[in-house]
Design a protein around this motif. Sequence first.
Motif, PDB file in Angstrom:
ATOM      1  N   PRO A  99      26.935 -34.126   5.915  1.00 63.08           N
ATOM      2  CA  PRO A  99      28.309 -33.629   6.015  1.00 63.08           C
ATOM      3  C   PRO A  99      28.342 -32.150   5.652  1.00 63.08           C
ATOM      4  O   PRO A  99      27.492 -31.658   4.914  1.00 63.08           O
ATOM      5  N   MET A 100      29.325 -31.432   6.186  1.00 64.44           N
ATOM      6  CA  MET A 100      29.387 -29.986   5.934  1.00 64.44           C
ATOM      7  C   MET A 100      29.540 -29.663   4.459  1.00 64.44           C
ATOM      8  O   MET A 100      29.073 -28.619   3.990  1.00 64.44           O
ATOM      9  N   VAL A 101      30.165 -30.564   3.690  1.00 64.65           N
ATOM     10  CA  VAL A 101      30.341 -30.306   2.268  1.00 64.65           C
ATOM     11  C   VAL A 101      28.996 -30.179   1.558  1.00 64.65           C
ATOM     12  O   VAL A 101      28.868 -29.445   0.571  1.00 64.65           O
ATOM     13  N   GLY A 146      26.301 -41.539   6.182  1.00 60.16           N
ATOM     14  CA  GLY A 146      24.908 -41.243   6.463  1.00 60.16           C
ATOM     15  C   GLY A 146      23.952 -42.157   5.724  1.00 60.16           C
ATOM     16  O   GLY A 146      22.794 -42.285   6.087  1.00 60.16           O
ATOM     17  N   ARG A 147      24.443 -42.801   4.677  1.00 60.77           N
ATOM     18  CA  ARG A 147      23.562 -43.692   3.909  1.00 60.77           C
ATOM     19  C   ARG A 147      23.435 -45.043   4.573  1.00 60.77           C
ATOM     20  O   ARG A 147      22.565 -45.824   4.254  1.00 60.77           O
ATOM     21  N   ALA A 148      24.368 -45.370   5.442  1.00 59.73           N
ATOM     22  CA  ALA A 148      24.392 -46.709   5.998  1.00 59.73           C
ATOM     23  C   ALA A 148      23.435 -46.888   7.144  1.00 59.73           C
ATOM     24  O   ALA A 148      22.814 -47.934   7.319  1.00 59.73           O
ATOM     25  N   ASN A 177      34.948 -30.166   3.072  1.00 60.55           N
ATOM     26  CA  ASN A 177      35.636 -31.267   2.394  1.00 60.55           C
ATOM     27  C   ASN A 177      37.120 -31.305   2.738  1.00 60.55           C
ATOM     28  O   ASN A 177      37.757 -32.351   2.640  1.00 60.55           O
ATOM     29  N   SER A 178      37.678 -30.162   3.158  1.00 59.00           N
ATOM     30  CA  SER A 178      39.075 -30.131   3.575  1.00 59.00           C
ATOM     31  C   SER A 178      39.263 -30.811   4.926  1.00 59.00           C
ATOM     32  O   SER A 178      40.231 -31.552   5.134  1.00 59.00           O
ATOM     33  N   SER A 179      38.344 -30.540   5.857  1.00 58.19           N
ATOM     34  CA  SER A 179      38.472 -31.100   7.203  1.00 58.19           C
ATOM     35  C   SER A 179      38.032 -32.560   7.278  1.00 58.19           C
ATOM     36  O   SER A 179      38.600 -33.349   8.027  1.00 58.19           O
ATOM     37  N   HIS A 180      36.997 -32.919   6.511  1.00 65.90           N
ATOM     38  CA  HIS A 180      36.512 -34.299   6.471  1.00 65.90           C
ATOM     39  C   HIS A 180      36.306 -34.675   5.010  1.00 65.90           C
ATOM     40  O   HIS A 180      35.284 -34.317   4.415  1.00 65.90           O
ATOM     41  N   LYS A 181      37.258 -35.371   4.456  1.00 67.95           N
ATOM     42  CA  LYS A 181      37.226 -35.688   3.023  1.00 67.95           C
ATOM     43  C   LYS A 181      36.029 -36.582   2.711  1.00 67.95           C
ATOM     44  O   LYS A 181      36.077 -37.808   2.802  1.00 67.95           O
ATOM     45  N   THR A 182      34.911 -35.955   2.370  1.00 67.61           N
ATOM     46  CA  THR A 182      33.681 -36.676   2.068  1.00 67.61           C
ATOM     47  C   THR A 182      33.594 -37.053   0.598  1.00 67.61           C
ATOM     48  O   THR A 182      33.137 -38.124   0.241  1.00 67.61           O
ATOM     49  N   LEU A 183      34.028 -36.122  -0.254  1.00 67.96           N
ATOM     50  CA  LEU A 183      33.944 -36.330  -1.701  1.00 67.96           C
ATOM     51  C   LEU A 183      35.299 -36.081  -2.345  1.00 67.96           C
ATOM     52  O   LEU A 183      36.136 -35.361  -1.804  1.00 67.96           O
TER      53      LEU A 183
END
Length: 322
Positions: free
Chosen positions: A260-262, A317-319, A117-123
């Motif tokens: 995602p990694m998160v 990923g939902r799209a 979540n730090s590298s790719h702010k998913t949530l």
Amino acid sequence: MSTSPSPVIAGVIFAMVATLGWALNFIAPYVTGAYSIYDLMSVRFLMAGGLGVAGVILCRAQLRALSLGQCLLAAVLGAWGCLGYGVCIAAGVIVGGPVLTPAFVGMVPVLLALLGNSSHKTLRWRQLVRPLCCITVGLLLTNISSVHQPSPSPQSWLAGLFFSLVAVALWVGFSVINQKQMAHLPANVTGLWTALMLTGAGVATLLILPWTYATGLLRLPTLGAGWSQAWALYAWSLVIAVMSTVVGAWAWNAATRRLPMVLSGQLIALESLFATLLGLWFHQRWPTPMETAGLAAVLVGVMMSVRIILADATFPGRATGR
């Protein structure tokens, strides 16, 4: 915009298959018989390497999609994330006891979720608080029930701490690098990438085999390597090689393409859940109330994470499917 959750659901299923396969690593002490854990690991990774070579041959048409550097990286990741991690886990348990290493490895899902979540702010960070707290508490409860075990000496404890920390570093580093690579690879090379990883683990095993033999860690040379003496070792090595190394690596690579990694980081907590259930089955006992609460907390935390990802409209990923 389509809100189909199918990529996430497929990724979760693949992650569950992978963690179930990895959980077989923890049954190794119960199936070695008179042989050592190093006998089983050597045979297992040599078998996995052979299967990897066969996979590379079968997928050779996709080799043109990878550069030489990418092929070498896949092999190094296999030696690093499969063999290196497995050796550190085994060494940590042997010298540090049954509590220290599992407790440290239990940090991996939380660390990967935070790094992801730090590298790719998913949530939003506040969305991670409840599932990560559930997973952390669950892992603590499942491990704390073993504190009655005899404590190792200070020297052994320090050695166990070292191997545990190295195992955590190896697995976190492997997961981060592998996830980044999988994001940029064509979808049709997942099988080849997995085969190259297995080949790397097998080659690394061959390279360290003379050392393990010279140090007396192997019992096959003295107890006998014939089928009549070691058939159970070979059978279990093949089962663990196929399920944990081959199926586990392939399923995880497939999962990282869809998640995602998160989320994938938190799903690693299922490995601890499956490993505990398998260990209880081998011990032929039911879980204690504390272990039951811990397993339930891990499961609830993972389910909360999946639900949050499915409900978050910003997750790409939902799209679209893959």
